[in-house]
Design a protein around this motif. Structure first.
Motif: not given
Ligand code: ADP
Length: 474
Positions: A368-374, A397-399, A416-419, A422-424, A427-434
């Motif tokens: 889902d992240n790969a789709i969202k951020y590519s 692997v994403d581009q 934690y979110r990088v940006d 944009r991330s919000r 729909g992201g709250a920064g919990l997906g990767l955790a």
């Molecule tokens: P979110 O719900 O905000 O996506 P995640 O925990 O999944 O939260 O991701 C944390 C942060 O990591 C995201 O806000 C995003 O900035 C960065 N990130 C996650 N996956 C990718 C990715 N595939 N490419 C670039 N940045 C990513």
């Protein structure tokens, strides 16, 4: 009994100390008295045997057929010594008895063979009035007449000395115990004082003051060790409390955002009458925010259950590729909306023993992240391979834009979110990767990221392979 037992350690220590010391002192006094007794008796026996010979020399026959004892200087030498002498004829006639015996006997007529032969070692006898004496016997010839001789020395002097010794020792014992008790109590109090101080300090440390620490006076001793252990626990507690506080603050903040959105959309809609289509739009965006809220609450629940350790893995043996395909199919529609292509590669024979739903959630989050951020039209590759050390690897692997180096170490942290902005937006709250990290680690695996900013990202999940060789061959 329990009530009598002292409450404080220092009192208990003192009591034990006094008890043990009392037993030791009693044993010492007993041992010393015994030693004194045996050495005095040895001396007494030695003198007695010498005296037997002396008495033998003094024996003389009297005209009336009896035996007399020549002049005795011995009593003058040792006035305290009481010497008893009896002389018997072999046929049991009493030939002489010391006047000092006053009719008491040293044992009656001799028993031939049992007494007086070669064996001269003294024995203890009791006279009729209870007087104890050490007695030695001998058979002696007084001018060609065989007589049976008994010589005894009273033991009274010996017992008197023992009594004196004990009477000096015994009163000293309670005195020594009282002194030992006082000094033991003072020592115990001094030794335990730092513990009291620690306890008082610890009582003042509350959840709000977890940053306080116990003073460590000497890190090498037991109390220092205790204080260090306590401080380490405090540090862990403080970290846990901090994490909890941050988590609660972040969670509230995240929950408030969609709630505020729902509220403001509703308020704006109510300000002026709207057309049916406009109302539908308002309700639609409210539902969208509700969805976001539901997802957020679900994620929070998953994490808090994970923290509480309430989740029990229901492991089944499944094809890892099959699981990846299942996860992909759940988010494919999102990729289609962005005209992205997801390719899935790998051998279907690689089997893992995992909790299907939990691991699928991790994979869904990564894809889902790969789709969202590519960007739109990008390619996403999900690859399943067998890695080193019998691990099975899934790579997503994403581009996309990649993750800047400085964010990579924290990207798996909660909220934690990088940006953020944009991330919000997506729909992201920064919990997906955790959640993904927890799901992988709970299976004994690791999750990592390789990314160069601007050149896409590769999220790698390494799982321990639990399959047997037979299964592998099959
Ligand atoms: P979110 O719900 O905000 O996506 P995640 O925990 O999944 O939260 O991701 C944390 C942060 O990591 C995201 O806000 C995003 O900035 C960065 N990130 C996650 N996956 C990718 C990715 N595939 N490419 C670039 N940045 C990513």
């Amino acid at each position: 009994m329990r009530r009598l037992w002292p409450r404080h350690v220092r009192s208990r220590m003192t009591l034990w100390y006094v008890l043990v010391l009392g037993v030791l002192l009693l044993a010492y006094a007993g041992g010393a008295s015994l030693y004194l007794f045996y050495s005095l008796r040895e001396q007494l026996d030695h003198n007695l045997l010498e005296d037997v010979e002396r008495v033998e020399g003094l024996l003389e026959n009297t005209p009336d057929g009896m035996v007399a004892l020549g002049s005795v200087h011995h009593e003058e030498d040792e006035p305290n010594m009481q010497r008893f002498v009896e002389v018997w004829s072999p046929n049991g006639i009493l030939l002489y008895r010391s006047p000092i015996l006053q009719g008491r006997t040293l044992g009656g007529p001799p028993r031939p063979g049992a007494e007086g032969t070669t064996q001269r070692s003294p024995i203890t006898v009791r006279l009729a009035d209870g007087t104890r004496a050490r007695m030695a016997t001998s058979i002696y010839t007084v001018e060609s007449r065989r007589v049976f001789l008994r010589v005894a020395h009273s033991e009274e002097g010996l017992w008197q000395e023992i009594e004196e010794f004990v009477s000096v020792l015994l009163p000293a014992l309670p005195l020594a115990l009282v002194l030992a008790g006082f000094s033991g109590f003072a020592l115990a109090r001094k030794a335990l004082a730092p513990i009291d101080a620690m306890a008082h300090k610890a009582e003042r440390i509350s959840a709000e003051r977890l940053n306080e620490r116990l003073p460590i006076e000497n890190p090498e001793d037991e109390l220092g060790h205790l204080a260090r252990a306590f401080n380490a626990t405090l540090a862990r507690l403080e970290a846990a409390f901090d994490q909890l506080r941050r988590f609660t603050a972040d969670a509230s903040h995240e929950l408030r955002t969609p709630l505020t959105a729902i509220r403001s959309v509703g308020e704006v809609a109510l300000q002026a009458p709207k057309s049916m289509t406009e109302y539908r739009d308002v309700i639609g965006s409210m539902l969208e925010e509700t969805d976001r809220l539901t997802r957020l609450v679900d994620s929070l629940l998953t994490l808090s259950r994970a923290d509480a350790g309430h989740i029990h893995l229901q492991r089944t043996d499944i094809s890892l590729l099959g699981l990846v395909q299942e996860a992909t199919s759940l988010v494919e529609v999102l990729a289609e909306e962005k005209r992205q292509r997801i390719s899935v590669e790998g051998a279907p024979t690689l089997i893992v023993s995992v909790d299907r739903l939990i691991l699928r959630q991790a994979l869904v989050n990564l894809i889902d992240n790969a789709i969202k951020y590519s960007p739109a039209g990008a390619e996403i590759l999900v690859r399943v391979t067998a890695g080193k050390h019998s691990q099975l690897i899934v790579e997503v692997v994403d581009q996309g834009p990649g993750v800047p180096q400085e964010h990579q170490s924290r990207i798996f942290d909660r909220f934690y979110r990088v940006d953020s902005a944009r991330s919000r937006e997506w729909g992201g709250a920064g919990l997906g990767l955790a959640i993904a990290r927890w799901a992988v680690e709970v299976h004994g695996g690791q999750i990592s990221l390789e990314s160069v900013e601007g050149q896409g990202s590769t999220f790698r999940v390494a799982l321990p392979s639990t399959i047997t060789t037979e299964k592998r061959r099959a």
